[in-house]
Write an enzyme that holds these catalytic residues in place. Sequence first.
Site, PDB file in Angstrom:
ATOM      1  N   ASP A 183     -17.116  18.078 -50.482  1.00 56.59           N
ATOM      2  CA  ASP A 183     -15.866  18.181 -51.230  1.00 56.59           C
ATOM      3  C   ASP A 183     -16.114  18.988 -52.505  1.00 56.59           C
ATOM      4  OD1 ASP A 183     -13.248  17.732 -51.999  1.00 56.59           O
ATOM      5  OD2 ASP A 183     -13.503  15.593 -52.417  1.00 56.59           O
ATOM      6  N   GLU A 215     -14.890  24.495 -54.191  1.00 52.81           N
ATOM      7  CA  GLU A 215     -14.129  25.744 -54.351  1.00 52.81           C
ATOM      8  C   GLU A 215     -14.832  26.785 -55.235  1.00 52.81           C
ATOM      9  OE1 GLU A 215     -12.052  22.681 -52.713  1.00 52.81           O
ATOM     10  OE2 GLU A 215     -12.787  22.618 -54.780  1.00 52.81           O
ATOM     11  N   ASP A 253      10.840 -35.052  -2.035  1.00 51.65           N
ATOM     12  CA  ASP A 253      10.660 -34.097  -0.939  1.00 51.65           C
ATOM     13  C   ASP A 253      11.994 -33.927  -0.216  1.00 51.65           C
ATOM     14  OD1 ASP A 253       9.408 -32.425   0.840  1.00 51.65           O
ATOM     15  OD2 ASP A 253       8.257 -33.990   1.860  1.00 51.65           O
ATOM     16  N   GLU A 301      16.077 -29.766  -0.169  1.00 50.33           N
ATOM     17  CA  GLU A 301      16.651 -28.409  -0.176  1.00 50.33           C
ATOM     18  C   GLU A 301      18.191 -28.401  -0.074  1.00 50.33           C
ATOM     19  OE1 GLU A 301      12.631 -28.486   0.269  1.00 50.33           O
ATOM     20  OE2 GLU A 301      13.987 -29.332   1.784  1.00 50.33           O
ATOM     21  N   ASP A 340       4.516 -26.907   2.840  1.00 50.05           N
ATOM     22  CA  ASP A 340       3.769 -27.308   4.035  1.00 50.05           C
ATOM     23  C   ASP A 340       3.039 -26.105   4.623  1.00 50.05           C
ATOM     24  OD1 ASP A 340       4.900 -29.735   3.531  1.00 50.05           O
ATOM     25  OD2 ASP A 340       6.436 -29.571   5.073  1.00 50.05           O
TER      26      ASP A 340
END
Length: 1638
Positions: free
Chosen positions: A440, A443, A1293, A1296, A1400
């Site tokens: 750096d 310059e 069980d 459904e 099952d």
Amino acid sequence: MCMLFVTSIFIIINIIIIVYLLITCLFTSPSLKCEQRRCCWSPVDERHIPWCFFSIHHGYTAESQEQLRRMPSPSLFGEDIQELSFQAEMQTNNRLRFKVITDTQRFEVPHEHVKSVKSNPSSPVSDTVEITHDPFALIVRRKENKKVLFDTRQTSLVFADQYLQLTATLPSSNIYGLGEHVHRHYRHDVNWRTWPIFTRDGMDNLYGHYPFFMCMDEGNAANGKAFGVFLMNSNAMEVTLQPAPAITYRAIGGIFDFYIFFGDTPEQVVQEFLELIGRPVIPPYWSLGFQISRWDYGSLAEVKKVVERNRATGLPYEIQYTDIDYMENKMDFTYDKVKFSELPQFAEYLHEKGQKYILILDPAIATRKREGNAAYESYDRGTAQGAWVYESDGTSPLLGEVWPGETVFPDYTSENCIQWWVDEYVRFSKEIKHDALWIDMNEVANFKKGSTKGCQANNLNYPPYTPKILDGVMYSKTLCMDAKQAWGSHYDVHSLYGYSMVLATEKALQQVFGENRTLMLTRSSFPGVGKYSGHWLGDNAANWNDIKWAIPGMLEFGLFGIPYIGADICGFFDNSSEELCRRWMQVGAFYPFSRNHNAQGYEDQDPAFYGPDSLLVKSAKHYLIIRYTLLPYLYTLFYKAHTTGETVVRPVMHEFYTDPNTLTIDRQFLWGKHLLITPVLDPGVTKLTAYIPDALWYNYETMEQLTIRKTSVQMDLPGDTMGLHIRGGAILPTQRPDVTTTYSRRHPMGLIVALDDNNQAAGELFWDDGDSRGTVACLITGFVNKTLRQSVVLRIATTIQSNYFIVPTLHHTQVLFLRNLNLTLGETYLVEWKVLPEDYHRFDCYPENNADEAKCTARGCIWKTSEIARVPWCFYPEDYGYRVTTIRETMAGITLDISRNKKYRSSAYPGSPNIDTLRVEVYYHSSDMLQFKIWDPATERYEVPVPLSVPDAPETDENKRLYKVVVTNNPFGIQVIRKSTGTKIWDSSVPGFTFSDLFIQISTKLSSEFVYGFGETEHPTYKHDLNFHTWGMFSKDQPPGYKMNCYGVHPFYMGLENTADAHGVLLLNSNAMDVTFQPTPALTYRTLGGILDFYIVLGPTPEMVVQEYTALIGRPVLPAYWSLGFQLCRYGYANDSEIESLYKDMRKAGIPYDVQYADIDYMERQLNFVLSPKFQRLPALVDSMREEGMRFIFILDPAISGNETRSYPAFDRGIEADVFIKWPKNLSDDIVWGKVWPDFPNVTVDESLDWETQIYRSYTAFPDFFRERTAAWWLKEIKDFYENTTFDGLWIDMNEPASFVHGTVGGDCLGNELLEFPPYMPPLESKHMGLKHKTLCMNSEQILSNGKAVRHYDVHSLYGWSHSKPTYDALLNVTGKRGIVVTRSTYPSSGKWVGHWLGDNAASWDQLFKSIIGMMEFSLFGIPYTGADICGFFNPAEYEMCLRWMQLGAFYPYSRNHNGKGNPRQDPVSWDTTFANISRDVLNIRYTLLPYLYTLMFEAHTKGNTVIRPLLHEFVHDKVTWDIYKQFLWGPALLISPALDKVNTSRSVNAYVPNARWYDMHTAKDIGVRGQMVSMPTPLEHINLHIRGGYILPWQKPEISTFYSRKNPLGLIVALSDTVNVSLLNMLMLGKLLLHTW
């Protein structure tokens, strides 16, 4: 004389041109001085136009082709050179050099590369250069078309000792380059702008010196040709651009040494320039990673704090810097031994995690002593070697002041200095290890003007003319111009200071790093520096201007040959706002040099400073991951820059140079040819107008093809998003990213192949070890051509062999992703794939069987055959559907009315009339969830009575919402777009939307092919196959099987987007339905009633999708701790003695075991709540088992026998309470009778008969669990049962609901036959039997809790859901404890009350891996307490299969061995001692980890986390995991890789090890691999278990049940990650010991 006359015809135009060609003769205004110089004076009304300009009486005449003589005229600044020499040569076909020099020696730049460049003239100079003699002028033409490019005829050459001036007109105003300055735009403003060039630590003329520009031949860039001009001169100068267009050079020393480069394209100009000055260095691979720095951390402890907090975020992070604050009093080659005492070990600290360390050195060397009055040996040695810049006397070191105070300045042009510098650096490198160097202040910068003594008054410090440099003083902020250096006076070599320091530093780096590549970063530069160094754009500020102006800066340094370039991300000076830093981190992720750096005294701005969960961190991480993914591409670009001079960061006009719209684009840029980057560079902006160049482009995040080109478009770029687009025709190499390149380079490679308009693509990959200077490297080129097949051929030099592999079919995309490529150098690979044709965009208009053209056209659809299997031949026309008629938008959502397009017939399904007008409501519920409903506003329709948890108030702040919603009109559709990526996660703007009474259909395009979920059915893979597969959903007593609709209904899926974001979609509809996937990718829903009610959650991670979904439907129940123990059951226990014997055998074998079940065998004739005589001792047995720490669960079915000859309280009280499902009163007041398990009384059962012909089943009634009276009745029955038979949990069980007859006894369903056999029948099991198959009649009536009557047709799939809560409530009531309820039938939100087993199943090997898929799906569905029947329910189990299943099942959350009646026993003690021992050992591991499992269940209950976790949930950025379904995780930390097949003789499992540190749980050793498939030895007694580093798992010593194990002390398993330090390890180990002794 002054020629300012014009002709009458062209008076206006010519006056303008002449004024634009005026060249300044006087830099102050008095007319008298102007005339004294024999110049022309003509005031005009614009002050920036010169009033005093050259006449024809100035300049030189050419006495010959090479000799010039000055014309008699007044001198501008004195000491004019009377005789000059002119030299010109065509050094190459595309490079002209011409020089204007004197007979006496003048300073010329000693360029280390140019002097070695060989000339190869290929054409005579006369083809390009023409000379005029009086006055002398130079005209440069393009050889092939004689186009004038550089013409000095308009004014005079001036050549004095300290003033040189030359003006040339140019062919266009498209001028780029000249530096170093802050240019607001890439293309120069030619309106009389003057730019000084002289290196300076300042704000006008900046750090570098670049008298190079590029210019397009034509004003409209019609042919794309360009040329470049370079003046090799290092003296202070300025250039003025004026509208002619023309350029004027004014230099105050040296010579005119011009190079002109001819290019057919802008890129070729750059390549020609870099061939002259030196092509860029190829940086080490790691230097392309993300970097963090700041000036003044204050201490090394603070540096480490920053390192750790950024590591903790997981963002890619490669390099850490220290600025001058690490030094002792800012003195080079020292370090602060108080605040940075551990700096010698810092590099190793970073290296341990794959990171690098870079430190800074400045040139200025302090003259003072070190701390404690110690000698500053670096200064002393430099003084002894004569290493410094001297005053004008040549003997006294010039003294200045920089950071450490009084300083001297090394003269890097001196060999003595170079040797000293190399030696000092070698010494320092041995003391402080580091990986690269940042230089750096070169310059050179000086805080004093010239020196501590000032500067002498002479013509070097005060020349006759001073360019418009900083402060107007030559030595301001630098050295006196008369200072002496080896190359000459500082006056001549000032701008070479940084260049010479780079050359010296390169020698030092080579000495220290040898054959390893390193990185140099310099602030000051000169053409040729890029051969060795990178550059950053200097000390910018945290403001919205500097984020914009950084892009022109990078583009210019691409021209200058320094592609390793970037700006300080978030700004160096000033505090950065979160928004600015967030946007800067986004664009900075695509700087070649990507570093966040800021200055002393300002707030931190590293990403983690803003918070680990901040939008900034998330956004930065996202784009850095993309950067790291594309690093192989970026590295290849650097290789091309290094070998051919191509640019890396590339202006859009370099690629689209014939498009005049691109000439001014500098708010967008490219990586090479193929990646277009469009950042947001203004505050508060979320919508950005950007240019889409003339090519085919794909959105990088979504890979969606853009439909526009060569025009501007408005991009929606919310706060965490920027624009990224891949150019069609690209093959981009990729690599799976990681937190550093150390790790990412270990990962497999990939390719992104994006086809262009010609269905072609090409690309390259350069690959080496990324670190060595001299390395065996390879450039791979690839080409794709889409003909009958597509192939990617990776052509590698020195082909050894060929490889061929096929990529799965692409799902209608022009972009192909190839991942996990392990490419070997020296081989050629052929990759072949198929691109799906337009046929895959058809949406099926005739999903039933037996379609033909007549049936198709009768529906108003299109019939067209296809050669592709499964593609529908009958499909919807584009405008089939609905149109928007009204739309109303609010901050909370959108309301629409839509009407059916009546050009098509009213209904394809007789008896199901279309509903022509619909209402649509879109609700913005929260930032991450929205809902949209579509229904009939005129007629009430059934809606699902499942309550969901939505926020009380909508999210009305658009900026907080992760999504935006767009409504399309014809056809009507809804698009839901993720704002952060632009991905369309829902897009129903496709044809086919149908809404009729008994048939509703809607389709949507999907965001990708990665879709998971929908159930319940057996899926062969976790990720859905999108090749025209249809899945029915309707709850049914159906054992798992391919395409069989099973017990539950879950119309929910999770989609993974190509960006690795995830979302979830729920259709809240309980009617029979199906979903069809197609390769578009797209999805079609078809449902037989209700409404469309969709909920979408935005994630964006898979785990967050589940969390958000369960927040909506309800968090999962927390099961009792004991329910996590191992469980035994079977259907077919002969009596209570068999259960007792089993219990004793298990205890004797020492196998952990917590729960015993009784299936329906315990019931008398399968009657609920009635104990069989064979099980009269069961209550006492249960009590005795419970006293020993066991738990017991009984089964209950819903169906209640109605044929009893004596009082059956359950039925009698049910009749009394009116709880059973009946017919609607307008049809009958009778119960809808079915038949299930209960037998007729007083009947001997012949079980050999087929169920269809058995006559011994009783009539059964089905409780309507929607009704509150039913819940009260159910509680009463359970309470009475509990008083006689104690239990801890319940198993429900057959809900459904299942029936052994179809519809009702006798099969004749009353009412509307269309409900039993609807016009459209989804592909359900036995669909020819209608919806009533094995269940109730659809016309049955149920009553909701609010008293509303509903058809079983609508609520059938909710039966198990309605059964669950009353059962759970009853269990809590009668036991007073949590317990567990396990159910077979489920629906979204069932998990709030129950667990589930997968039904099952059968005793077969394939059921092992399918059970993993099932569990992962139920994790998505919010039911984490799940598992399969271990060893299978149906069929006899085979020994090894059952043993492997026991090992797998030991890691089911719900771990139960269960089988069916008539099959041999399969419990662990039914086999042999080996089987029992292996079962005991694996269950001991389970019990050891139960505290961890229980913690996961708690997190599921409270946060919605998954328990059984797919790998993709934890490693979503690793796309390998997206397809894995034969491994799974417990939470984030335990990886289970079971044996799932008949193992070969080697007994090994091929499993994937994700990208983390993993420890073998059996050996506690780090397995040392990550991110790859591994063959894991898996002997019969072994299951592969791995613990993830970075996690602490609680554990407890196992016992025969949790009753005993919970009495043991707790412990911790501490698995260290890559980042845990020793102190934390010690603390954790102490914690482990304390817990052990507790």
